[in-house]
Design a protein around this motif. Structure first.
Motif, PDB file in Angstrom:
ATOM      1  N   MET A   1       0.848  -1.195   0.000  1.00  0.00           N
ATOM      2  CA  MET A   1       0.000   0.000   0.000  1.00  0.00           C
ATOM      3  C   MET A   1       0.883   1.244   0.000  1.00  0.00           C
ATOM      4  O   MET A   1       1.832   1.353   0.781  1.00  0.00           O
ATOM      5  N   ASN A   2       0.579   2.187  -0.865  1.00  0.00           N
ATOM      6  CA  ASN A   2       1.327   3.439  -0.955  1.00  0.00           C
ATOM      7  C   ASN A   2       0.761   4.473   0.009  1.00  0.00           C
ATOM      8  O   ASN A   2      -0.458   4.624   0.127  1.00  0.00           O
ATOM      9  N   LYS A   3       1.644   5.193   0.667  1.00  0.00           N
ATOM     10  CA  LYS A   3       1.222   6.236   1.601  1.00  0.00           C
ATOM     11  C   LYS A   3       1.553   7.607   1.024  1.00  0.00           C
ATOM     12  O   LYS A   3       2.637   7.821   0.472  1.00  0.00           O
ATOM     13  N   VAL A   4       0.592   8.522   1.182  1.00  0.00           N
ATOM     14  CA  VAL A   4       0.724   9.891   0.679  1.00  0.00           C
ATOM     15  C   VAL A   4       0.570  10.844   1.853  1.00  0.00           C
ATOM     16  O   VAL A   4      -0.355  10.697   2.663  1.00  0.00           O
ATOM     17  N   LEU A   5       1.464  11.814   1.957  1.00  0.00           N
ATOM     18  CA  LEU A   5       1.387  12.827   3.007  1.00  0.00           C
ATOM     19  C   LEU A   5       0.890  14.133   2.412  1.00  0.00           C
ATOM     20  O   LEU A   5       1.537  14.721   1.533  1.00  0.00           O
ATOM     21  N   HIS A   6      -0.268  14.599   2.888  1.00  0.00           N
ATOM     22  CA  HIS A   6      -0.807  15.888   2.459  1.00  0.00           C
ATOM     23  C   HIS A   6      -0.334  16.967   3.427  1.00  0.00           C
ATOM     24  O   HIS A   6      -0.438  16.806   4.651  1.00  0.00           O
ATOM     25  N   VAL A   7       0.157  18.057   2.879  1.00  0.00           N
ATOM     26  CA  VAL A   7       0.717  19.141   3.684  1.00  0.00           C
ATOM     27  C   VAL A   7      -0.079  20.415   3.435  1.00  0.00           C
ATOM     28  O   VAL A   7      -0.195  20.875   2.290  1.00  0.00           O
ATOM     29  N   LEU A   8      -0.643  20.971   4.512  1.00  0.00           N
ATOM     30  CA  LEU A   8      -1.373  22.230   4.434  1.00  0.00           C
ATOM     31  C   LEU A   8      -1.566  22.778   5.841  1.00  0.00           C
ATOM     32  O   LEU A   8      -1.158  22.146   6.829  1.00  0.00           O
ATOM     33  N   ASN A   9      -2.158  23.942   5.946  1.00  0.00           N
ATOM     34  CA  ASN A   9      -2.271  24.610   7.242  1.00  0.00           C
ATOM     35  C   ASN A   9      -3.195  23.881   8.202  1.00  0.00           C
ATOM     36  O   ASN A   9      -2.877  23.667   9.371  1.00  0.00           O
ATOM     37  N   PHE A  34      -3.824   8.052   3.183  1.00  0.00           N
ATOM     38  CA  PHE A  34      -3.443   9.448   3.379  1.00  0.00           C
ATOM     39  C   PHE A  34      -3.068   9.711   4.830  1.00  0.00           C
ATOM     40  O   PHE A  34      -3.760   9.262   5.761  1.00  0.00           O
ATOM     41  N   ASP A  35      -1.993  10.471   5.047  1.00  0.00           N
ATOM     42  CA  ASP A  35      -1.684  11.103   6.324  1.00  0.00           C
ATOM     43  C   ASP A  35      -1.575  12.605   6.087  1.00  0.00           C
ATOM     44  O   ASP A  35      -1.553  13.064   4.922  1.00  0.00           O
ATOM     45  N   PHE A  36      -1.486  13.370   7.187  1.00  0.00           N
ATOM     46  CA  PHE A  36      -1.544  14.826   7.075  1.00  0.00           C
ATOM     47  C   PHE A  36      -0.499  15.484   7.963  1.00  0.00           C
ATOM     48  O   PHE A  36      -0.302  15.080   9.117  1.00  0.00           O
ATOM     49  N   LEU A  37       0.152  16.516   7.434  1.00  0.00           N
ATOM     50  CA  LEU A  37       1.066  17.365   8.197  1.00  0.00           C
ATOM     51  C   LEU A  37       0.459  18.764   8.226  1.00  0.00           C
ATOM     52  O   LEU A  37       0.367  19.431   7.189  1.00  0.00           O
ATOM     53  N   LEU A  38       0.032  19.195   9.428  1.00  0.00           N
ATOM     54  CA  LEU A  38      -0.732  20.434   9.583  1.00  0.00           C
ATOM     55  C   LEU A  38      -0.070  21.383  10.579  1.00  0.00           C
ATOM     56  O   LEU A  38       0.752  20.978  11.392  1.00  0.00           O
ATOM     57  N   ASN A  39      -0.497  22.650  10.512  1.00  0.00           N
ATOM     58  CA  ASN A  39      -0.041  23.655  11.477  1.00  0.00           C
ATOM     59  C   ASN A  39      -1.011  23.828  12.633  1.00  0.00           C
ATOM     60  O   ASN A  39      -0.595  24.107  13.758  1.00  0.00           O
ATOM     61  N   GLU A  40      -2.305  23.699  12.359  1.00  0.00           N
ATOM     62  CA  GLU A  40      -3.322  23.944  13.383  1.00  0.00           C
ATOM     63  C   GLU A  40      -3.775  22.629  14.018  1.00  0.00           C
ATOM     64  O   GLU A  40      -3.918  21.616  13.325  1.00  0.00           O
ATOM     65  N   LYS A  41      -4.040  22.665  15.324  1.00  0.00           N
ATOM     66  CA  LYS A  41      -4.430  21.456  16.048  1.00  0.00           C
ATOM     67  C   LYS A  41      -5.937  21.243  16.105  1.00  0.00           C
ATOM     68  O   LYS A  41      -6.403  20.134  16.364  1.00  0.00           O
ATOM     69  N   ILE A  87       4.643  13.342  -1.427  1.00  0.00           N
ATOM     70  CA  ILE A  87       4.344  14.490  -0.579  1.00  0.00           C
ATOM     71  C   ILE A  87       3.502  15.425  -1.427  1.00  0.00           C
ATOM     72  O   ILE A  87       3.932  15.871  -2.496  1.00  0.00           O
ATOM     73  N   HIS A  88       2.282  15.720  -0.968  1.00  0.00           N
ATOM     74  CA  HIS A  88       1.329  16.517  -1.743  1.00  0.00           C
ATOM     75  C   HIS A  88       1.045  17.801  -0.961  1.00  0.00           C
ATOM     76  O   HIS A  88       0.262  17.805  -0.019  1.00  0.00           O
ATOM     77  N   GLN A  89       1.732  18.890  -1.351  1.00  0.00           N
ATOM     78  CA  GLN A  89       1.540  20.161  -0.643  1.00  0.00           C
ATOM     79  C   GLN A  89       0.511  21.010  -1.372  1.00  0.00           C
ATOM     80  O   GLN A  89       0.607  21.235  -2.581  1.00  0.00           O
ATOM     81  N   HIS A  90      -0.462  21.499  -0.611  1.00  0.00           N
ATOM     82  CA  HIS A  90      -1.556  22.305  -1.154  1.00  0.00           C
ATOM     83  C   HIS A  90      -1.273  23.777  -0.868  1.00  0.00           C
ATOM     84  O   HIS A  90      -1.060  24.173   0.281  1.00  0.00           O
ATOM     85  N   LEU A  91      -1.293  24.596  -1.924  1.00  0.00           N
ATOM     86  CA  LEU A  91      -0.792  25.967  -1.849  1.00  0.00           C
ATOM     87  C   LEU A  91      -1.821  26.994  -2.292  1.00  0.00           C
ATOM     88  O   LEU A  91      -2.580  26.759  -3.233  1.00  0.00           O
ATOM     89  N   SER A  92      -1.827  28.126  -1.613  1.00  0.00           N
ATOM     90  CA  SER A  92      -2.532  29.297  -2.148  1.00  0.00           C
ATOM     91  C   SER A  92      -1.532  30.260  -2.778  1.00  0.00           C
ATOM     92  O   SER A  92      -1.907  31.166  -3.516  1.00  0.00           O
ATOM     93  N   SER A  93      -0.254  30.053  -2.461  1.00  0.00           N
ATOM     94  CA  SER A  93       0.845  30.806  -3.066  1.00  0.00           C
ATOM     95  C   SER A  93       2.127  30.030  -2.817  1.00  0.00           C
ATOM     96  O   SER A  93       2.122  28.974  -2.176  1.00  0.00           O
TER      97      SER A  93
END
Length: 369
Positions: A1-9, A34-41, A87-93
Motif C-alpha cells: 500500500m502506498n502512503k501519501v502525506l498531504h501538507v497544508l495549514n 493518506f496522512d496529514f502534516l498540519l499547522n493547526e491542532k 508528498i502533496h503540498q496544497h498551496l494558495s501561493s
C-alpha cells in the motif's frame, strides 16, 4: 500500500480541504492511504480522517520562528524518510515551500505542488516570498498541479515548471449533490423556509469571500422581494463583523448564520440562488457543488470561467453596485425551472471518479505509468 502525506495549514472546511476529503472518502484504501502534516491542532475533519485510517502530524507554523520551523520541518522529513511515496503540498501561493524543499533533500520520490488559488493576501512579505520562490519551485517539486488555468498561472507562471503543469479538476460525489425534491421540501420545513426565495453561500468568513458585498446585495434584493431569506454556511475571522452588518442593516431576521455544517449537500437542496462574489479564487468546489444541485449561481467576474459547467451560472462585475446585482438577479431568476444536472457535471470531468483516476494513474501509484 502506498502512503501519501498531504501538507497544508489545517483540515477545516475550505476548498482544498474539501477536495482532499472528497478524494480520501472515495479512493481505494487497500492501495493508497493518506496522512496529514498540519499547522493547526483544531481541525473539523480530524475525526473523519481517523475513521478512514489517516494520521495527523502537527508542526509549528512559520510565524512562530522561521529557524525553529525550518529545523523541525527537516527533522520530520528525515524521521519519515522512506515512509511516503508522495508528498502533496496544497498551496494558495509559493510563500512557503519548505515542506517540498525538505522532502527533496531527503529523497522523497514524488513531490507535488498543488495550487488552489489565483491570488494571495496583499502583504508585501507574502507576495515577496511568493515571487522569490518561483525561482525555486522547479527544483524542489516533481509535479505541478492546479485547479484552474488561473491557479496554474498564479503559482507556476513565468517558471520553468509551467510547461509541465497540469490541471486537476475539483471532482465531487455528484450523486450526493444531485437535485432532490424530497430532500428540498424536508429541509425547507425544518428550517421554516416554506414560501421563501432562499439565497445561499458556503465559504469561510474572510476578506477574499467578500461577505460585506454579499450581504449588501441581499439587503438590496429584499427591497425587491421581502420574502427572500439568506443561509450562510461557514465560520471565520469576519463572522462577527458580518453578524453586526446584518443587524445594522436590519436584515438579521432574514439571515441565518449556520456555522460549520456536515450536511452541505442537503442544505444546497433547500436553496434557490447561490451567491459568490469573491475577489479571487482558484476553482471553488462550492460552485461545482452548487451547480450540481441545480441552483442558479451568480458569482464574481474575478472567478475563472473554467467553473462554468452548466448554463445556470452568471458572472457579474464585482465593481458594479449591489443594486445592479440585485435587480439583475431578480429579472434573470424569474421563471427558472430547477432540474437534475448532475450528469452534466460528470460529463464535464468533475465527477470524483475521474479525479481519483488521474491521481492514482499519474501520482499515487506510479507503477501504472
Amino acid at each position: 500500500m502506498n502512503k501519501v502525506l498531504h501538507v497544508l495549514n489545517s483540515m477545516n472546511v475550505g476548498g482544498a480541504e474539501t477536495f482532499i476529503m472528497n478524494v480520501f472518502r472515495n479512493i481505494d484504501h487497500s492501495r493508497v492511504q493518506f496522512d496529514f502534516l498540519l499547522n493547526e491542532k483544531e481541525n473539523f475533519y480530524a475525526e473523519e480522517i481517523a475513521s478512514l485510517g489517516g494520521k495527523i502530524f502537527f508542526i509549528l507554523p512559520r510565524h512562530c520562528g522561521f529557524l525553529r520551523y525550518h529545523t523541525i520541518m527537516k527533522q520530520f522529513f528525515k524521521n519519515h524518510q522512506g515512509e511516503y511515496i508522495a508528498i502533496h503540498q496544497h498551496l494558495s501561493s509559493l510563500s512557503s515551500i519548505e515542506p517540498l524543499a525538505a522532502a527533496c533533500q531527503f529523497g522523497y520520490p514524488i513531490r507535488i505542488a498543488h495550487s488552489h488559488s489565483s491570488s494571495a493576501p496583499k502583504s508585501l512579505l507574502h507576495r515577496g516570498l511568493h515571487y522569490c520562490n518561483k525561482l525555486r519551485i522547479a527544483g524542489v517539486a516533481t509535479h505541478y498541479l492546479g485547479c484552474s488555468d488561473l491557479a496554474l498561472r498564479w503559482v507556476f507562471g513565468h517558471t520553468s515548471a509551467f510547461p509541465g503543469a497540469q490541471m486537476v479538476n475539483n471532482g465531487i460525489n455528484t450523486a450526493a449533490f444531485a437535485y432532490n425534491e424530497t430532500t428540498r421540501q424536508r429541509l425547507r420545513r425544518q428550517l421554516k423556509l416554506d414560501g421563501k426565495l432562499v439565497f445561499g453561500h458556503v465559504g469561510r468568513f474572510c476578506e477574499m469571500k467578500n461577505h460585506h458585498f454579499l450581504l449588501k446585495v441581499f439587503e438590496r434584493f429584499l427591497q425587491i422581494n421581502p420574502q427572500a431569506h439568506l443561509l450562510l454556511v461557514g465560520t471565520g475571522p469576519l463572522l462577527p463583523a458580518s453578524r453586526q452588518l446584518a443587524q445594522e442593516w436590519n436584515i438579521d431576521k432574514q439571515v441565518s448564520f449556520l456555522g460549520l455544517r456536515s450536511d452541505v449537500a442537503e442544505l444546497l437542496q433547500a436553496m434557490d440562488i447561490f451567491l459568490f462574489p469573491s475577489f479571487f479564487e482558484g476553482l471553488p468546489v462550492a460552485l461545482v457543488e452548487a451547480q450540481c444541485a441545480g441552483l442558479k449561481v451568480y458569482c464574481s467576474d474575478r472567478i475563472t470561467r473554467d467553473i462554468a459547467l452548466t448554463d445556470n451560472i452568471k458572472f457579474l462585475d464585482i465593481a458594479s453596485p449591489a443594486e445592479r446585482w440585485a435587480s439583475f438577479i431578480a429579472s434573470d431568476y424569474d421563471g427558472y425551472i430547477r432540474r437534475d444536472v448532475s450528469q452534466i457535471i460528470v460529463d464535464s470531468g468533475f465527477g470524483i471518479g475521474k479525479t481519483i483516476q488521474f491521481l492514482m494513474d499519474h501520482l499515487y501509484c506510479p507503477t501504472h505509468e
